[in-house]
Design a protein around this motif. Structure first.
Motif, mmCIF file in Angstrom:
data_model
loop_
_atom_site.group_PDB
_atom_site.id
_atom_site.type_symbol
_atom_site.label_atom_id
_atom_site.label_comp_id
_atom_site.label_asym_id
_atom_site.label_seq_id
_atom_site.Cartn_x
_atom_site.Cartn_y
_atom_site.Cartn_z
ATOM 1 N N UNK A 140 -1.090 -2.766 -13.767
ATOM 2 C CA UNK A 140 -2.394 -4.268 -13.198
ATOM 3 C C UNK A 140 -2.157 -4.921 -12.432
ATOM 4 N N UNK A 141 -0.420 -4.834 -12.123
ATOM 5 C CA UNK A 141 -0.139 -5.466 -10.803
ATOM 6 C C UNK A 141 -0.665 -4.848 -9.315
ATOM 7 N N UNK A 142 -0.974 -3.847 -9.854
ATOM 8 C CA UNK A 142 -1.412 -2.666 -8.361
ATOM 9 C C UNK A 142 -3.345 -3.208 -8.711
ATOM 10 N N UNK A 143 -3.221 -3.579 -9.554
ATOM 11 C CA UNK A 143 -5.311 -3.912 -9.818
ATOM 12 C C UNK A 143 -5.431 -5.481 -9.524
ATOM 13 N N UNK A 144 -4.070 -6.641 -9.862
ATOM 14 C CA UNK A 144 -4.587 -7.809 -9.543
ATOM 15 C C UNK A 144 -3.974 -7.629 -7.558
ATOM 16 N N UNK A 145 -5.010 -9.203 -7.461
ATOM 17 C CA UNK A 145 -5.302 -9.213 -5.818
ATOM 18 C C UNK A 145 -4.546 -10.514 -5.546
ATOM 19 N N UNK A 146 -4.419 -10.983 -6.498
ATOM 20 C CA UNK A 146 -3.240 -11.976 -6.582
ATOM 21 C C UNK A 146 -2.850 -12.804 -4.903
ATOM 22 N N UNK A 147 -2.318 -10.955 -4.807
ATOM 23 C CA UNK A 147 -0.860 -10.633 -4.003
ATOM 24 C C UNK A 147 -1.265 -10.068 -2.406
ATOM 25 N N UNK A 148 -2.393 -10.143 -2.605
ATOM 26 C CA UNK A 148 -3.157 -8.725 -1.934
ATOM 27 C C UNK A 148 -3.650 -9.299 -0.048
ATOM 28 N N UNK A 149 -2.933 -9.175 0.826
ATOM 29 C CA UNK A 149 -3.018 -9.788 1.931
ATOM 30 C C UNK A 149 -3.799 -9.034 2.892
ATOM 31 N N UNK A 150 -4.387 -7.713 2.318
ATOM 32 C CA UNK A 150 -5.357 -7.174 2.930
ATOM 33 C C UNK A 150 -5.342 -5.671 3.514
ATOM 34 N N UNK A 151 -3.427 -5.494 3.904
ATOM 35 C CA UNK A 151 -2.577 -4.132 3.822
ATOM 36 C C UNK A 151 -3.326 -4.950 5.487
ATOM 37 N N UNK A 152 -2.854 -3.542 5.761
ATOM 38 C CA UNK A 152 -2.351 -3.124 8.008
ATOM 39 C C UNK A 152 -3.545 -1.617 8.391
ATOM 40 N N UNK A 153 -4.937 -1.900 7.478
ATOM 41 C CA UNK A 153 -5.509 -0.521 7.971
ATOM 42 C C UNK A 153 -6.846 -1.422 8.475
ATOM 43 N N UNK A 154 -7.655 -0.873 9.622
ATOM 44 C CA UNK A 154 -8.309 -1.271 10.685
ATOM 45 C C UNK A 154 -9.485 -1.686 9.715
ATOM 46 N N UNK A 155 -10.248 -0.338 8.913
ATOM 47 C CA UNK A 155 -11.429 -0.818 8.545
ATOM 48 C C UNK A 155 -11.561 -1.150 7.111
#
Length: 396
Positions: A140-155
């Motif tokens: 569930x913590x993978x699915x939760x985007x509360x602490x997700x900053x967008x990652x490091x990928x360009x697209x």
């Protein structure tokens, strides 16, 4: 920077020995005491105890202990030192009953996750099977985007691929029945929560990959048209018999090879981009299929641009009949490789995103060509097992 890093490590080792925040504090209101973890009970008035509990709750809602803070920031050195000094602290949980694995997964810290995964099987299972107060599993913590900053990928497409791979990687370490577990607040499984929280990213990825495929396919068709026309208008023209004038020149052979390779690679890239446009744009397609097709199409497009410029350089060299000592050689080579270099530099972030897809593709090709190298030894026959063994070293 090296000196600062070494000093920070020394300071970390000193502070870790004095740290006791990992110790669980259990309040005993009925006895007006607090257990501080070293077999001592401290008497505190009930008013002060209420104040301490309120402050502790506020602090736990906004911050973690140093171990969990280090895990959330991905500072591997602090985590390693704290676990080495206090191994029992690895099972410390926050006020929301989140352990170090919950925090590392929620903040997408792969280094911490790999260290927890490499631990003993029982410890990894205990950490992975913990459920916090919200009813969240680590999936569930993978699915939760509360602490997700967008990652490091360009697209957006590669960002979604990164999230899907992260979901699959975490799913491999949890108990199988946890996939059907629903949280307390929204009563969703991890998969349902993932699709809900990543719906905007899916729309952006669909739009981005469509526009990219359409633009790249247009460029590939243009290159194919140019090199196809160049094949019938060879440099120097033809003689009375219809043969090219520079037929026996090594530069003419080079021009022919580059022209054929450019035409083949550009048309193949067009096919790859068209297959992307005709594919379904669902979550599962963004994990492997669509990024792999985009990687192959873009690689072939870059290769066609390179071979086109090389065939252009060979044509110029054939026409001007240069000598090796003239300055025209340097100018022509510079003019030929300048567009390719600029194209590569501008698209470098995208090539970086392709690296993981290319590694997976190379591994799959090698697995097909050399199956013995990737087959477990217990599945090999006796002859195959002996063939895989290294040669014995001679005794000194």
């Amino acid at each position: 920077m090296k000196v600062k890093h070494a000093s920070a490590l020394e300071l970390t080792k000193t502070l870790v020995k004095e740290d006791s925040t990992w110790i669980q504090l259990h309040s005993k209101i009925e006895n007006r005491t607090i257990d501080i973890g070293d077999d001592r009970d401290v008497f505190i008035p009930i008013q002060a105890l209420d104040t301490i509990e309120e402050q502790t709750d506020d602090m736990n809602q906004t911050s973690y202990t140093p171990l969990l803070i280090a895990a959330s920031k991905g500072i591997v050195e602090i985590v390693d030192n704290m676990i080495e000094v206090y191994p029992q602290g690895i099972e410390h949980t926050s006020s929301n009953e989140q352990n170090i694995l919950h925090v590392a997964i929620s903040h997408r810290k792969k280094e911490i996750f790999q260290r927890m995964k490499k631990m003993k099987t029982i410890m990894t299972y205990r950490l992975a099977s913990r459920i916090d107060k919200k009813g969240y599993t680590i999936l569930h913590h993978v699915a939760d985007t509360k602490n997700y900053d967008g990652g490091h990928q360009p697209g957006p497409a590669f960002q979604l691929q990164e999230e899907l791979k992260w979901f699959k990687r975490v799913q491999n370490i949890i108990p199988s029945h946890y996939v059907m577990h629903r949280d307390i607040e929204e009563h969703m499984t991890a998969d349902e929560l993932f699709k809900k929280t990543h719906s905007d990213l899916l729309e952006k990825a669909q739009k981005w990959i469509k526009e990219t495929s359409q633009s790249c396919s247009a460029v590939a068709v243009l290159i194919a048209t140019v090199v196809f026309a160049a094949a019938y208008t060879v440099p120097g023209g033809n003689d009375n018999t219809g043969h090219p004038v520079f037929l026996h020149s090594p530069f003419f052979l080079f021009f022919t090879i580059m022209d054929v390779l450019s035409l083949a690679s550009s048309l193949t890239s067009v096919v790859m981009f068209l297959s992307i446009l005709s594919s379904p744009f669902e979550y599962e397609n963004f994990r492997i299929s669509l990024p792999r097709k985009l990687t192959l199409g873009f690689t072939l497009l870059f290769f066609s641009v390179t071979t086109t410029m090389l065939s252009f350089a060979a044509t110029i060299l054939l026409i001007i009949h240069f000598k090796k000592t003239t300055w025209t050689t340097t100018v022509i080579y510079t003019a030929a490789f300048l567009p390719v270099s600029v194209f590569a530099l501008m698209q470098f972030p995208l090539y970086k995103a392709f690296s993981s897809t290319l590694r997976g593709l190379n591994k799959k090709i090698l697995k097909t060509v050399l199956p013995q190298k990737f087959t477990p030894r217990y599945l090999l026959t006796t002859i195959e097992r002996k063939a895989c063994m290294p040669f014995p070293r001679k005794k000194q």
